[in-house]
Design a protein around this motif. Structure first.
Motif, short mmCIF file in Angstrom:
data_model
loop_
_atom_site.label_atom_id
_atom_site.label_comp_id
_atom_site.label_asym_id
_atom_site.label_seq_id
_atom_site.Cartn_x
_atom_site.Cartn_y
_atom_site.Cartn_z
N ASP A 247 0.81 -1.22 0.00
CA ASP A 247 0.00 0.00 0.00
C ASP A 247 0.84 1.27 0.00
O ASP A 247 0.30 2.37 -0.10
CB ASP A 247 -0.92 0.01 1.23
CG ASP A 247 -1.95 -1.11 1.19
OD1 ASP A 247 -2.39 -1.47 0.08
OD2 ASP A 247 -2.29 -1.63 2.27
N CYS A 248 2.16 1.11 0.13
CA CYS A 248 3.02 2.30 0.18
C CYS A 248 2.91 3.09 -1.13
O CYS A 248 2.70 2.52 -2.21
CB CYS A 248 4.47 1.89 0.42
SG CYS A 248 4.77 1.28 2.10
N VAL A 249 3.05 4.39 -1.02
CA VAL A 249 2.88 5.27 -2.18
C VAL A 249 4.22 5.80 -2.64
O VAL A 249 5.14 5.99 -1.85
CB VAL A 249 1.93 6.44 -1.85
CG1 VAL A 249 0.53 5.92 -1.55
CG2 VAL A 249 2.45 7.25 -0.66
N PHE A 250 4.31 6.04 -3.94
CA PHE A 250 5.53 6.54 -4.54
C PHE A 250 5.22 7.74 -5.42
O PHE A 250 4.18 7.78 -6.08
CB PHE A 250 6.21 5.44 -5.37
CG PHE A 250 6.54 4.21 -4.59
CD1 PHE A 250 5.66 3.13 -4.54
CD2 PHE A 250 7.73 4.11 -3.89
CE1 PHE A 250 5.96 2.00 -3.82
CE2 PHE A 250 8.05 2.98 -3.17
CZ PHE A 250 7.15 1.91 -3.12
N ASP A 251 6.10 8.69 -5.42
CA ASP A 251 5.96 9.89 -6.23
C ASP A 251 6.24 9.53 -7.69
O ASP A 251 7.33 9.05 -8.02
CB ASP A 251 6.94 10.96 -5.73
CG ASP A 251 6.74 12.30 -6.42
OD1 ASP A 251 6.14 12.34 -7.52
OD2 ASP A 251 7.21 13.32 -5.86
N GLU A 252 5.28 9.79 -8.56
CA GLU A 252 5.45 9.44 -9.97
C GLU A 252 6.62 10.21 -10.60
O GLU A 252 7.24 9.73 -11.55
CB GLU A 252 4.16 9.69 -10.75
CG GLU A 252 3.05 8.73 -10.37
CD GLU A 252 1.86 8.82 -11.33
OE1 GLU A 252 2.00 9.47 -12.37
OE2 GLU A 252 0.82 8.22 -11.02
N ALA A 253 6.94 11.36 -10.06
CA ALA A 253 8.07 12.11 -10.57
C ALA A 253 9.38 11.37 -10.27
O ALA A 253 10.38 11.52 -11.00
CB ALA A 253 8.12 13.51 -9.95
N GLU A 254 9.39 10.57 -9.21
CA GLU A 254 10.58 9.79 -8.87
C GLU A 254 10.60 8.43 -9.56
O GLU A 254 11.65 7.97 -10.02
CB GLU A 254 10.67 9.59 -7.35
CG GLU A 254 10.97 10.87 -6.57
CD GLU A 254 11.03 10.63 -5.08
OE1 GLU A 254 11.70 11.42 -4.40
OE2 GLU A 254 10.40 9.67 -4.58
N THR A 255 9.45 7.79 -9.63
CA THR A 255 9.41 6.47 -10.27
C THR A 255 9.66 6.58 -11.77
O THR A 255 10.33 5.74 -12.36
CB THR A 255 8.06 5.78 -10.02
OG1 THR A 255 7.01 6.56 -10.60
CG2 THR A 255 7.81 5.60 -8.53
N ASN A 256 9.12 7.60 -12.39
CA ASN A 256 9.36 7.86 -13.81
C ASN A 256 9.11 6.61 -14.66
O ASN A 256 9.86 6.31 -15.59
CB ASN A 256 10.79 8.37 -14.01
CG ASN A 256 10.99 9.02 -15.36
OD1 ASN A 256 10.04 9.53 -15.96
ND2 ASN A 256 12.21 9.00 -15.85
#
Length: 483
Positions: A247-256
């Motif tokens: 369920d952890c969230v990731f910044d799409e700007a970082e995951t790219n």
């Protein structure tokens, strides 16, 4: 959650099937060592255990042709301009706290001098995120206050290792870091509500997309290289899979757009390429179950053949106690150390053989072997991992076509009397070619689907663990859980 992609038609169906398979798998754990007590008493040490998951998808037929394609070129670590000197490692794990115990170390030097052992794996960045010796001037280490100097005189220790001809490996626990959560929470995995995620043991984990953390690991590795270590070994170089981690969230700007495998591969490439320039070898610890399991590989972000193109050594943890009844065609793998290790390493050969491209350099395989007794499996389901059992594991390594191994005991309690003398080891090395020629015929034991041992599942869910087993489990602490 990981970055969502728009799925339609067959892609949606395939994704749904994968999710259903994952959900059907029971909650599983693997236990790794906790730091030993400051009042470490070598005479009272007892065996602890490590518990892993065996969750492969149904495996394909054993591809003998693919295995044959594993070229001898894959055994050549060094390039033409490489000044590093490889060693055929026969090693043991050594926690940091025993290094400060004079009584323990006295016996340790004798055991290293009088057996075939020639290498040690030492905790440098430990399971609690602390650096175990003062690195003097490593900027981010000093800034974060990471040092907990259990080893008070690293230069003298390294000098003595060299005097005894011991190859030194610095173990760096990577993405699980309980300490960083308290001083640099912005590097950690976060829950949907913005709070820092903690695993089942209350430990924080690094978000692998935080590339600035890679530089922190690199600085630690460079310091180890400067202080004389021969090799840097990255453990926990993966995503967390404990309950709630999905369920952890990731910044799409970082995951790219990069998935778990992509970012872990990128991190290993960055660390490995830079550390090799420092004159050290680089190794990666991986779950044995990722070798031929797409589910496990995607869950943790470790792709076995891809990582083998980047590191010098792959160190799969293939303890027989990690596999449940039926694996490798065995009633209970823990009771068959030779057959279980041989079966696991056959999988390694198949996986790397299928991926091998002529001219590419693949990492050498150096497995972790079990040197603890898995009494939690219950009466009749395990054996004592004494000198004879460990010797069977070592023989399986050789018969599988590999040359190196490391023994794991969280309590650093090893059966030294089961190890060969240096002279006996030399004589054995001369017989290895003959033993490999006598390998058992290929079978179809690789076609089974692996499942989590029901004995451990029932013990964990119920209240029927003995006090001794509970103490063992509490000392170690959970790593992997599938929902």
């Amino acid at each position: 959650m990981d970055k969502k992609k728009c799925l339609t038609g067959n892609n949606l169906l395939k994704t749904a099937m994968i999710l259903i398979m994952a959900l059907l798998l029971c909650s599983c754990r693997r236990y790794e060592p906790a730091a030993l007590d400051p009042d470490f008493d070598p005479s009272s040490v007892k065996e602890t255990t490590a518990i892993d998951v065996s969750m492969d998808e149904t495996l394909e037929e054993n591809d003998e042709a693919a295995e044959d394609e594993l070229s001898d070129a894959a055994d050549a670590l060094k390039t033409d301009d490489d000044t590093r000197n490889p060693v055929k490692v026969k090693g043991i794990y050594l926690a940091s706290k025993p290094l400060a115990n004079e009584s323990f170390m006295s016996g340790f030097w004798d055991n290293m001098d009088n057996t075939e052992l020639n290498a040690v794996v030492i905790d440098i960045k430990d399971d609690f995120g602390r650096i175990t010796y003062d690195m003097h001037g490593v900027g981010m280490v000093d800034k974060l206050g990471t040092v907990n100097a259990i080893i008070d005189d690293m230069p003298s220790l390294m000098k003595k290792f060299k005097e005894h001809g011991i190859y030194t490996i610095a173990r760096i626990v990577s993405m699980r870091d309980p300490y960083i959560g308290s001083v640099k929470p912005e590097w950690c995995l976060t829950n949907p509500d913005g709070t820092v995620y903690k695993d089942n043991s209350g430990y924080t984990w690094i978000n692998p997309y935080k590339t600035e953390y890679w530089d922190y690991l690199l600085d630690i590795g460079k310091a180890c290289a400067a202080d004389g270590f021969d090799e840097i070994q990255f453990d926990y170089i993966r995503f967390c899979t404990d309950k709630g981690a999905s369920d952890c969230v990731f910044d799409e700007a970082e995951t790219n757009g990069r998935d778990k495998i992509s970012i872990i591969t990128e991190a290993v490439e960055y660390l490995s390429s830079n550390l090799k320039k420092e004159g050290v070898f680089v190794s990666c610890d991986v779950f044995g179950t990722i070798i031929l399991s797409q589910i496990d590989s995607r869950s943790v972000g470790q792709d076995y053949p891809q990582l083998a193109l980047l590191a010098d050594y792959m160190c799969p943890m293939i303890y027989p106690s990690h596999y449940s009844a039926g694996n490798f065609g065995l009633d209970m793998p823990d009771k068959h150390p030779y057959e279980a290790i041989l079966g696991a390493l056959k999988r390694s050969k198949i996986a790397l053989g299928r991926a091998y491209v002529d001219g590419e350099k693949q990492a050498l395989v150096r497995p972790w072997l079990q040197s603890f007794t898995a009494s939690w499996l219950g009466s009749g389901n395990y054996i004592a991992y004494d000198a004879a059992a460990v010797r069977q594991e070592i023989q399986a390594v050789y018969d599988a076509g590999y040359d190196e191994w490391i023994l794991w005991s969280a309590s650093v309690n090893y059966s030294y009397d089961g190890l060969l003398s240096p002279q006996e080891a030399q004589e054995e090395s001369e017989r290895i070619a003959e033993s490999r020629a006598a390998l058992p015929p290929e079978d179809t034991a690789l076609n089974e689907a692996e499942t989590f041992p029901s004995e451990l599942q029932n013990a964990l869910e119920g209240d029927d663990l003995s006090e001794e087993d509970k103490a063992v489990l509490e000392e170690d602490g959970p790593i992997i859980t599938y929902e």
